[in-house]
Write a protein that holds these residues in place. Structure first.
Motif, PDB file in Angstrom:
ATOM      1  N   THR A   1       0.870  -1.178   0.000  1.00 45.08           N
ATOM      2  CA  THR A   1       0.000   0.000   0.000  1.00 45.08           C
ATOM      3  C   THR A   1       0.915   1.238   0.000  1.00 45.08           C
ATOM      4  O   THR A   1       2.128   1.139   0.236  1.00 45.08           O
ATOM      5  CB  THR A   1      -0.894   0.031   1.245  1.00 45.08           C
ATOM      6  OG1 THR A   1      -0.055   0.125   2.393  1.00 45.08           O
ATOM      7  CG2 THR A   1      -1.728  -1.248   1.344  1.00 45.08           C
ATOM      8  N   ARG A   2       0.313   2.373  -0.253  1.00 46.44           N
ATOM      9  CA  ARG A   2       1.114   3.604  -0.266  1.00 46.44           C
ATOM     10  C   ARG A   2       1.812   3.808   1.080  1.00 46.44           C
ATOM     11  O   ARG A   2       3.001   4.118   1.137  1.00 46.44           O
ATOM     12  CB  ARG A   2       0.215   4.798  -0.593  1.00 46.44           C
ATOM     13  CG  ARG A   2       0.936   6.135  -0.516  1.00 46.44           C
ATOM     14  CD  ARG A   2       0.238   7.158  -1.348  1.00 46.44           C
ATOM     15  NE  ARG A   2       0.230   6.768  -2.764  1.00 46.44           N
ATOM     16  CZ  ARG A   2       0.471   7.630  -3.748  1.00 46.44           C
ATOM     17  NH1 ARG A   2       0.721   8.877  -3.492  1.00 46.44           N
ATOM     18  NH2 ARG A   2       0.425   7.241  -4.994  1.00 46.44           N
ATOM     19  N   ALA A   3       1.045   3.595   2.174  1.00 46.33           N
ATOM     20  CA  ALA A   3       1.605   3.807   3.512  1.00 46.33           C
ATOM     21  C   ALA A   3       2.777   2.860   3.776  1.00 46.33           C
ATOM     22  O   ALA A   3       3.817   3.251   4.304  1.00 46.33           O
ATOM     23  CB  ALA A   3       0.511   3.614   4.567  1.00 46.33           C
ATOM     24  N   GLN A   4       2.588   1.554   3.370  1.00 43.37           N
ATOM     25  CA  GLN A   4       3.662   0.557   3.575  1.00 43.37           C
ATOM     26  C   GLN A   4       4.908   0.964   2.777  1.00 43.37           C
ATOM     27  O   GLN A   4       6.026   0.889   3.249  1.00 43.37           O
ATOM     28  CB  GLN A   4       3.180  -0.833   3.126  1.00 43.37           C
ATOM     29  CG  GLN A   4       2.186  -1.457   4.094  1.00 43.37           C
ATOM     30  CD  GLN A   4       1.498  -2.665   3.509  1.00 43.37           C
ATOM     31  OE1 GLN A   4       1.444  -2.832   2.274  1.00 43.37           O
ATOM     32  NE2 GLN A   4       0.945  -3.491   4.379  1.00 43.37           N
ATOM     33  N   ARG A   5       4.650   1.416   1.551  1.00 45.13           N
ATOM     34  CA  ARG A   5       5.754   1.792   0.684  1.00 45.13           C
ATOM     35  C   ARG A   5       6.555   2.954   1.294  1.00 45.13           C
ATOM     36  O   ARG A   5       7.797   2.936   1.267  1.00 45.13           O
ATOM     37  CB  ARG A   5       5.222   2.174  -0.694  1.00 45.13           C
ATOM     38  CG  ARG A   5       6.328   2.328  -1.708  1.00 45.13           C
ATOM     39  CD  ARG A   5       5.849   2.571  -3.115  1.00 45.13           C
ATOM     40  NE  ARG A   5       7.030   2.933  -3.903  1.00 45.13           N
ATOM     41  CZ  ARG A   5       7.822   2.042  -4.463  1.00 45.13           C
ATOM     42  NH1 ARG A   5       7.543   0.765  -4.380  1.00 45.13           N
ATOM     43  NH2 ARG A   5       8.897   2.436  -5.128  1.00 45.13           N
ATOM     44  N   ASP A   6       5.860   3.915   1.861  1.00 42.83           N
ATOM     45  CA  ASP A   6       6.539   5.044   2.511  1.00 42.83           C
ATOM     46  C   ASP A   6       7.447   4.542   3.634  1.00 42.83           C
ATOM     47  O   ASP A   6       8.595   4.963   3.759  1.00 42.83           O
ATOM     48  CB  ASP A   6       5.507   6.022   3.087  1.00 42.83           C
ATOM     49  CG  ASP A   6       4.829   6.857   1.992  1.00 42.83           C
ATOM     50  OD1 ASP A   6       5.341   6.821   0.840  1.00 42.83           O
ATOM     51  OD2 ASP A   6       3.795   7.482   2.280  1.00 42.83           O
ATOM     52  N   LEU A   7       6.908   3.627   4.435  1.00 42.74           N
ATOM     53  CA  LEU A   7       7.689   3.092   5.555  1.00 42.74           C
ATOM     54  C   LEU A   7       8.938   2.359   5.072  1.00 42.74           C
ATOM     55  O   LEU A   7      10.027   2.531   5.603  1.00 42.74           O
ATOM     56  CB  LEU A   7       6.823   2.119   6.381  1.00 42.74           C
ATOM     57  CG  LEU A   7       5.776   2.741   7.303  1.00 42.74           C
ATOM     58  CD1 LEU A   7       4.828   1.676   7.823  1.00 42.74           C
ATOM     59  CD2 LEU A   7       6.466   3.448   8.476  1.00 42.74           C
ATOM     60  N   ILE A   8       8.742   1.513   4.035  1.00 41.06           N
ATOM     61  CA  ILE A   8       9.865   0.708   3.533  1.00 41.06           C
ATOM     62  C   ILE A   8      10.919   1.620   2.893  1.00 41.06           C
ATOM     63  O   ILE A   8      12.123   1.384   3.039  1.00 41.06           O
ATOM     64  CB  ILE A   8       9.369  -0.338   2.505  1.00 41.06           C
ATOM     65  CG1 ILE A   8       8.333  -1.278   3.127  1.00 41.06           C
ATOM     66  CG2 ILE A   8      10.520  -1.147   1.919  1.00 41.06           C
ATOM     67  CD1 ILE A   8       8.855  -2.180   4.229  1.00 41.06           C
ATOM     68  N   GLU A   9      10.457   2.688   2.225  1.00 46.53           N
ATOM     69  CA  GLU A   9      11.417   3.615   1.607  1.00 46.53           C
ATOM     70  C   GLU A   9      12.290   4.285   2.668  1.00 46.53           C
ATOM     71  O   GLU A   9      13.497   4.451   2.472  1.00 46.53           O
ATOM     72  CB  GLU A   9      10.672   4.668   0.776  1.00 46.53           C
ATOM     73  CG  GLU A   9      10.403   4.182  -0.649  1.00 46.53           C
ATOM     74  CD  GLU A   9       9.557   5.142  -1.469  1.00 46.53           C
ATOM     75  OE1 GLU A   9       9.063   6.144  -0.898  1.00 46.53           O
ATOM     76  OE2 GLU A   9       9.381   4.863  -2.666  1.00 46.53           O
ATOM     77  N   ARG A  10      11.674   4.600   3.799  1.00 44.27           N
ATOM     78  CA  ARG A  10      12.452   5.238   4.871  1.00 44.27           C
ATOM     79  C   ARG A  10      13.450   4.246   5.456  1.00 44.27           C
ATOM     80  O   ARG A  10      14.607   4.571   5.708  1.00 44.27           O
ATOM     81  CB  ARG A  10      11.510   5.753   5.961  1.00 44.27           C
ATOM     82  CG  ARG A  10      10.982   7.150   5.645  1.00 44.27           C
ATOM     83  CD  ARG A  10       9.779   7.505   6.488  1.00 44.27           C
ATOM     84  NE  ARG A  10      10.077   7.450   7.911  1.00 44.27           N
ATOM     85  CZ  ARG A  10       9.129   7.369   8.860  1.00 44.27           C
ATOM     86  NH1 ARG A  10       7.845   7.304   8.508  1.00 44.27           N
ATOM     87  NH2 ARG A  10       9.463   7.328  10.137  1.00 44.27           N
ATOM     88  N   LEU A  11      12.986   2.991   5.622  1.00 45.69           N
ATOM     89  CA  LEU A  11      13.876   1.947   6.147  1.00 45.69           C
ATOM     90  C   LEU A  11      15.027   1.710   5.171  1.00 45.69           C
ATOM     91  O   LEU A  11      16.190   1.588   5.573  1.00 45.69           O
ATOM     92  CB  LEU A  11      13.087   0.642   6.360  1.00 45.69           C
ATOM     93  CG  LEU A  11      13.892  -0.572   6.783  1.00 45.69           C
ATOM     94  CD1 LEU A  11      14.519  -0.357   8.168  1.00 45.69           C
ATOM     95  CD2 LEU A  11      13.027  -1.828   6.806  1.00 45.69           C
TER      96      LEU A  11
END
Ligand SMILES: [Zn+2]
Ligand SMILES: [Zn+2]
Length: 370
Positions: free
Chosen positions: A342-352
């Motif tokens: 999801t967009r939210a998951q993708r944001d989190l993974i990009e930060r990680l």
């Protein structure tokens, strides 16, 4: 001048082993002194045929004869009848086999005078993997030749007399002394009138026709020991078909199948369970409920668990047929990478990813073997 063995047996020089055997067999049946009493030369002819067979049935002897004739055989130290003819019964049975019905009947040694044993019975049971730990109990049912219930196996209609067999005088066996080409031969065989029982019913049993046996449904309790492998057979002595009267009972063989279990792979005494965890869980670690044969167990996945890493659960495997204790269960960690985000998951993974990229730029190397 000894005769040409090919002529004696009536076969070509190129005759195969099987043809030689067949020719001798035919002659032996025709000429054996026990069955041929109309030809005064039968005994001599039988002896000649046996000698010819002795030469041609042995490849080395046959080659020697082909190259050098009888002279060659004598030079080689061979003389007819010196080798295997001491015991005519042994010779014939090794030639034709004890099970050979024509020869067995003809010469009366087919069954050695003993009543035949009953045949074996096969049955199959399925158990679960958990029952490999505990052992199991099953009832197997099958049709088996059994002692006739109506006459209790004696072959006579109940209430009617059973007389001693007149042929054998009750012994069940008949002995015959025969003059053969090789001297006197004492043979013992099952009595043809009573088939070895020594007694003959005056009025045969209505249910089994006098045989004393009938086909019946039978149930057997089978104990399956802990640790058994799929495909192993348990032998139960005396669980098979009934033999001829006086003969031993056959055996029951129970084939044990262990049902496949989606959760466990069996490796000898050990069990293997694959557990899939998302990459983030593998990084962070955590506890997980894992199925075992003894119920669910909480298993701690260490932080930073690698794909293919395994965690040992001591003593939760299988017992072995011999020996004590149980093997282990291994929990094999399989790391899964989520496909769609999801967009939210993708944001989190990009930060990680940005954080991890600082410390690891990626390295290139050959794949490790083994
Ligand atoms: Zn009966
Ligand atoms: Zn008899």
């Amino acid at each position: 001048m000894p005769a040409d063995p090919y002529q004696v047996l009536g076969v070509e020089r190129t005759a195969s082993e099987a043809e030689v055997k067949k020719a001798f067999r035919r002659l032996a049946r025709e000429l054996h002194p026990d069955v041929n009493d109309h030809d005064p030369d039968a005994e001599e002819k039988f002896k000649a045929a046996a000698e010819a067979y002795e030469i041609l049935s042995d490849p080395e002897r046959r080659r020697t004869y082909d190259a050098f004739g009888h002279e060659g055989l004598r030079t080689g130290g061979w003389s007819p009848g010196a080798g295997g003819f001491g015991n005519v019964e042994d010779m014939l049975s090794s030639l034709f086999g004890r099970g050979d019905s024509i020869f067995g009947d003809l010469f009366g040694f087919g069954r050695g005078g003993r009543p035949a044993a009953g045949g074996d019975v096969a049955a199959e049971v399925e158990i679960s993997l958990a029952e490999v730990v505990s052992g199991a109990h099953r009832q197997v049912s099958f049709e088996a030749v059994s002692t006739c219930e109506h006459c209790r196996g004696n072959g006579a209609e109940p209430g009617t007399p059973i007389r001693t067999c007149a042929t054998c005088g009750g012994a069940g066996r008949v002995q015959q002394t025969r003059r053969t080409a090789f001297g006197q031969l004492v043979q013992t065989s099952a009595c043809p009138t009573c088939q070895g029982a020594g007694k003959v019913p005056e009025q045969p049993c209505e249910r089994c026709g006098g045989g004393g046996r009938e086909l019946r449904e039978r149930t057997w309790d089978v104990d399956i020991p802990p640790g058994i492998e799929s495909g192993q057979r348990i032998r139960i002595s005396g669980g098979g078909h009934a033999g001829e009267p006086g003969g031993p009972i056959g055996d029951l063989y129970v084939l044990v199948r262990v049902a496949e279990d989606e959760r466990f792979e069996r490796q000898g005494r050990d069990l293997l369970t694959v557990v899939s965890v998302p990459a983030t869980r593998a990084m962070l670690g955590g506890s997980l409920a894992v199925p075992t044969l003894d119920g669910e167990r909480e298993v701690e996945i260490p932080a930073g668990a690698q794909p293919g890493q395994s965690i040992r659960l001591a003593g939760l495997g299988l017992p072995s047929l011999r020996g004590r204790g149980r093997g282990d269960q291994y929990v094999l960690v399989e790391v899964t990478v989520p496909g769609k985000l999801t967009r939210a998951q993708r944001d989190l993974i990009e930060r990680l990813d940005a954080e991890l990229a600082e410390s690891d730029k990626g390295r290139f190397r050959r794949r490790r073997r083994g």
